[in-house]
Design a protein around this motif. Sequence first.
Motif, PDB file in Angstrom:
ATOM      1  N   THR A  41       0.854  -1.182   0.000  1.00 10.54           N
ATOM      2  CA  THR A  41       0.000   0.000   0.000  1.00 10.54           C
ATOM      3  C   THR A  41       0.885   1.224   0.000  1.00 10.54           C
ATOM      4  O   THR A  41       2.034   1.172   0.442  1.00 10.54           O
ATOM      5  N   TYR A  42       0.363   2.319  -0.491  1.00  6.21           N
ATOM      6  CA  TYR A  42       1.189   3.506  -0.676  1.00  6.21           C
ATOM      7  C   TYR A  42       0.443   4.748  -0.197  1.00  6.21           C
ATOM      8  O   TYR A  42      -0.788   4.739  -0.033  1.00  6.21           O
ATOM      9  N   SER A  43       1.202   5.810  -0.055  1.00  7.26           N
ATOM     10  CA  SER A  43       0.627   7.109   0.270  1.00  7.26           C
ATOM     11  C   SER A  43       1.408   8.182  -0.474  1.00  7.26           C
ATOM     12  O   SER A  43       2.637   8.250  -0.342  1.00  7.26           O
ATOM     13  N   ALA A  80       0.609  -7.020 -11.390  1.00  8.66           N
ATOM     14  CA  ALA A  80       0.200  -6.256 -10.215  1.00  8.66           C
ATOM     15  C   ALA A  80      -1.045  -5.462 -10.569  1.00  8.66           C
ATOM     16  O   ALA A  80      -1.215  -5.019 -11.703  1.00  8.66           O
ATOM     17  N   GLU A  81      -1.871  -5.272  -9.565  1.00  5.49           N
ATOM     18  CA  GLU A  81      -3.118  -4.551  -9.782  1.00  5.49           C
ATOM     19  C   GLU A  81      -3.123  -3.263  -8.987  1.00  5.49           C
ATOM     20  O   GLU A  81      -2.989  -3.266  -7.757  1.00  5.49           O
ATOM     21  N   GLN A  89      -8.183   1.831  -2.711  1.00  8.03           N
ATOM     22  CA  GLN A  89      -7.532   1.182  -1.578  1.00  8.03           C
ATOM     23  C   GLN A  89      -6.054   1.554  -1.479  1.00  8.03           C
ATOM     24  O   GLN A  89      -5.362   1.050  -0.597  1.00  8.03           O
ATOM     25  N   THR A  90      -5.600   2.407  -2.345  1.00 12.50           N
ATOM     26  CA  THR A  90      -4.178   2.817  -2.426  1.00 12.50           C
ATOM     27  C   THR A  90      -3.265   1.600  -2.303  1.00 12.50           C
ATOM     28  O   THR A  90      -2.342   1.561  -1.479  1.00 12.50           O
ATOM     29  N   SER A  91      -3.552   0.605  -3.136  1.00 11.45           N
ATOM     30  CA  SER A  91      -2.758  -0.623  -3.084  1.00 11.45           C
ATOM     31  C   SER A  91      -2.187  -0.966  -4.455  1.00 11.45           C
ATOM     32  O   SER A  91      -2.702  -0.523  -5.494  1.00 11.45           O
TER      33      SER A  91
END
Lengths: 113, 115
Positions: B24-26, B65-66, B71-73
């Motif tokens: 997950t990212y921000s 990868a999706e 979901q910031t994933s």
Amino acid sequence: EADIYQTPRYLVIGTGKKITLECSQTMGHDKMYWYQQDPGMELHLIHYSYGVNSTEKGDLSSESTVSRIRTEHFPLTLESARPSHTSQYLCASHGTSGPNEQFFGPGTRLTVL
Amino acid sequence: AQSVAQPEDQVNVAEGNPLTVKCTYSVSGNPYLFWYVQYPNRGLQFLLKYITGDNLVKGSYGFEAEFNKSQTSFHLKKPSALVSDSALYFCAVRDKGGGGNKLTFGTGTQLKVEL
């Protein structure tokens, strides 16, 4: 296979020695980076350069210094090595345009006794 | 500021089974997202990236990868794992709108594929 090279691959030296880790790339990339990584752990950016005569410190404070006199060459120097400098050092580069991925060298594993 | 979280230090999977490595990212703006793999005593190898467009990104060695914006994933997947996939996997992010060209890496996930 990326054309980015690091020498030496492994280095064991005594405390107080001056060392230079070499990094060269033949892709003409203007942006280059040095990361420090303990085995199996996350990467920490310690230096980066966006072009010749441009160097900046990264997110992790480091006693090392870097220079960028030629586009293809980005050496890292430790004036007086200490055991706390024992780590793996990874060099990376990427080109100017677009959201390009970074290409990594094979790394230098440094051990300071 | 930009950050990445890889919540699993290690993922174990049997050969032939599907695998997922989570990320997950921000970021403050829109992200560029990357996956890298590292084998012992080697540098990082690029696997795939998301820039824009199709949320499902296909990369090297059968990995995909999706991207999920809500979901910031950006989870890494492979339909059928191989023992040779065993390695350390890193997710990385860069903010399109700022932060320069620096990547922020996650802490890494050790993938272990067993017979």
